[in-house]
Scaffold this active site. Structure first.
Site, PDB file in Angstrom:
ATOM      1  N   ARG A  90      52.220 -17.572  39.392  1.00 17.87           N
ATOM      2  CA  ARG A  90      50.932 -18.252  39.258  1.00 17.87           C
ATOM      3  C   ARG A  90      49.780 -17.265  39.172  1.00 17.87           C
ATOM      4  O   ARG A  90      48.823 -17.492  38.463  1.00 17.87           O
ATOM      5  CB  ARG A  90      50.698 -19.173  40.466  1.00 17.87           C
ATOM      6  CG  ARG A  90      51.666 -20.318  40.556  1.00 17.87           C
ATOM      7  CD  ARG A  90      51.517 -21.022  41.865  1.00 17.87           C
ATOM      8  NE  ARG A  90      51.889 -20.088  42.933  1.00 17.87           N
ATOM      9  CZ  ARG A  90      52.236 -20.427  44.146  1.00 17.87           C
ATOM     10  NH1 ARG A  90      52.233 -21.680  44.503  1.00 17.87           N
ATOM     11  NH2 ARG A  90      52.573 -19.528  45.036  1.00 17.87           N
ATOM     12  N   SER A 128      53.204 -25.743  47.093  1.00 22.55           N
ATOM     13  CA  SER A 128      53.692 -26.734  48.062  1.00 22.55           C
ATOM     14  C   SER A 128      52.915 -26.662  49.370  1.00 22.55           C
ATOM     15  O   SER A 128      52.572 -27.684  49.963  1.00 22.55           O
ATOM     16  CB  SER A 128      55.181 -26.519  48.341  1.00 22.55           C
ATOM     17  OG  SER A 128      55.951 -26.794  47.207  1.00 22.55           O
TER      18      SER A 128
END
Length: 165
Positions: A90, A128
């Site tokens: 990311r 998450s």
């Protein structure tokens, strides 16, 4: 048959994970999603619950298998007959961690390569850990996880209690 492994805790599985799974599955004949535990993380869901979630969300993807593992990643990859490990990136912080991990994994088993896939730009901020935090404070998570996962996270938060209430 070329096999790849995409390991993770998937607690919960996010749209970012799903993006990497879909794209990673195109690179191999079989993609094994390895659901594991991480001693440094406090899971919201059990391994069995996460397995069920990931299996449900990937059921329509050909060549994808979901299994639990609790061993060194490279031992797991070897046991699955994997030629590659798929990892999503990311941001720069992910790269630094993953680069070091790939180097260690290569030292453990140089027959398995690590392949990095850049996260879709729209999904880059999703993690998450952040999804759980948002949910625990009563925020909306429907833009970050699959629809049925939203329901499961909300139900779990109701069970354990929201923060800041």
């Amino acid at each position: 048959m070329r096999t790849g492994v995409y390991p993770g805790t998937f607690d919960p599985i996010t749209l970012g994970h799903m993006d990497i799974i879909r794209r990673g599955a195109k690179l191999v004949d079989k993609l094994v999603i390895g659901v594991t535990t991480n001693a440094s993380k406090s899971p919201m869901f059990t391994v069995e619950e996460r397995l069920a979630m990931v299996r449900r969300e990937t059921a329509d993807l050909p060549g994808v298998e979901v299994v639990a593992f609790d061993s060194l990643l490279m031992d797991f990859a070897e046991s699955m007959g994997a030629a590659i490990i798929v990892r999503g990136l990311r941001a720069v912080a992910d790269f630094e961690y993953e680069y070091q991990m790939a180097g260690m994994n290569q030292q453990l088993n140089n027959r398995v390569e690590t392949v990095f896939l850049m996260a879709d730009v729209a999904l880059q901020p999703i993690a998450s850990r952040l999804v759980k935090e948002i949910a625990l404070y009563g925020g909306a998570i429907d833009r970050f996880v699959p629809k049925r996962v939203v329901q499961e996270v909300v139900a779990r938060v109701e069970k354990i209690g929201k923060k800041g209430s």
